[in-house]
Enzyme design. Sequence first.
Site, mmCIF file in Angstrom:
data_model
loop_
_atom_site.group_PDB
_atom_site.id
_atom_site.type_symbol
_atom_site.label_atom_id
_atom_site.label_comp_id
_atom_site.label_asym_id
_atom_site.label_seq_id
_atom_site.Cartn_x
_atom_site.Cartn_y
_atom_site.Cartn_z
ATOM 1 C CB THR A 1 -0.907 0.077 1.241
ATOM 2 O OG1 THR A 1 -0.110 0.358 2.401
ATOM 3 C CG2 THR A 1 -1.696 -1.207 1.442
ATOM 4 C CG ASP A 2 1.296 5.885 -1.324
ATOM 5 O OD1 ASP A 2 2.222 6.085 -0.518
ATOM 6 O OD2 ASP A 2 1.118 6.592 -2.329
#
Length: 573
Positions: free
Chosen positions: A288-289
């Site tokens: 994920t960011d």
Amino acid sequence: MELRVDLKAKPFYLNDEQIGWVEKTIEGMTFDEKIGQLFLFMSMGTEPASARIDAMEKIGLRPCGLLLRGASSKAIREKIADFQNFYPIPLFIAGDLERGASNMIEDGTPCGHELEISATNDPKLAYQEGLCCAKECAAVGTNWNFGPVIDIDYNPFNPVTNVRTYGSDPKHVLTFARQAAQGMRDGGLIPCIKHWPGDGVDGRDQHFLSSVNSLSVEEWDKTYGMVYQGMIDDGIETVMTAHIMQPAYTRYFNPDVKDEDILPASLSVELNQKLLREKMGFNGLIITDATSMVGFTEVLPRRLAVPMSIANGADIFLFTRDMEEDFEYMKKGVEDGILTMERVDEALTRILGLKAKMNLHTKKAEGTLVPPESALEIFEKKEGQMLAKEIADKGITLVKDTQHLLPLSAEKHRRIFMVPIGDTPNYHNARGGYAEYFKKKIEEKGFVVTCYDGSDELKQEIGKSKISEFTEKYDVLLYFCNVSTSGSDSAARITWPGLRITMPNLMRELPTLMVSIDNPYHLMDAPRIATYINAYTSEEIVVDALVEKLVGESEFKGVSPVNAFAGTYNADK
């Protein structure tokens, strides 16, 4: 155990010994150890490794890795050694190194933003930048880079993409990204392409909301899809899934979805599993960011979003709001059936599979995860400086000079009135103060520079004096722009200093030029300025090259990778 991921296939290509290590490691892990491996945290330069280790050990969390920022090469190397020596499973040591190793390693080479490299029109320089970054990272023990960025800069109002992309042409983006990624690999650094499913369409920032890639399925396939598919076909190992929605593809896989139920990619099974994995064939690792962004937190309660990110396709959860609380949310998600242990083991297989591909387990056994201190000689030799100079020389772009002002001459244009715009330290521009450096370098060429400082005297001079008096006193009016988003701004635009007193209303009275060492779109706000230059990266090496070009010691070679007028109408090109 029976693995749910083909580790012999692209991009892992593991042998039986490596696969055996993955299987044995997973089988020997406790529940908490498995959940801990789903997390990757940040450690700032001032934080001792022991402080982070103690905090994690207190709650029984052992992560898959850490992202480091901001310290000298010696300090970073020692910190990495402390981390790697403590944990039995070797760590990913990641960096957010889009412009070179300098974002993590203070004495590393700042090679330049992607847009500066792209403006050279020489893909080999993208390869060399990737290789240079990798060699410097290898010297301290870093093994993973969150780059290259493969977003497409379609929207000049987007404050995130901007100089962090290779431009607005998808084919150009793919060409340069391929070279950068291969350079990293050849230097021993695993690349991670971002920001899936593609930033640069929306004019908003996923830090502040779930932004939108609003292209149709057909448009996306021809642009972002083409770039991602090219990188996947090349064997890209990791993808960062962002807090960006792609409604067209979400509806393609889920026709009955309601508008309010469309999720950003970091939480979307349609985008991660259906599109990226099944349709496009990506078998590698998804991270994920940063989950501290509003784009992640505005959609669902965090207690649900944390486990759902892994359940819906991500393998690693990046950063936390509160480490202990998010760890508990992830474990509770398993207990509540949001996240299955089958999905956890699948994520672990990719995490450990990538570590095996990087031979981290054998390096740990050999004691070579962190190179000897002698490897730091690369920073003393400053081997990357020549590359950074070449990129600056070939990248700086003369967008227009319709008044034929350049080159500046100390005889003809000796007296310069300079207006700095922006140029303050912030999240993406830790130093600031480049206007003063520019002033010093241009004065060394024989010019006399009066720099606007907000004083009443200079306000009067530029804003209220007679035009005849101003043009009698100065030969050139120069705007020096260093405008980048601070991390809390939702736009990167010109703010004229002095309550608009410095606006360019003298451009028809006195030769006027504007230089920008960051944002490439200032012609949007000052379209009639007749001489305009983009340099793309706020670094001293870039300012040095800029000054040489202004005075004619070096020719302009850059080719703009974007429409510097931001697509606006302008009759004075």
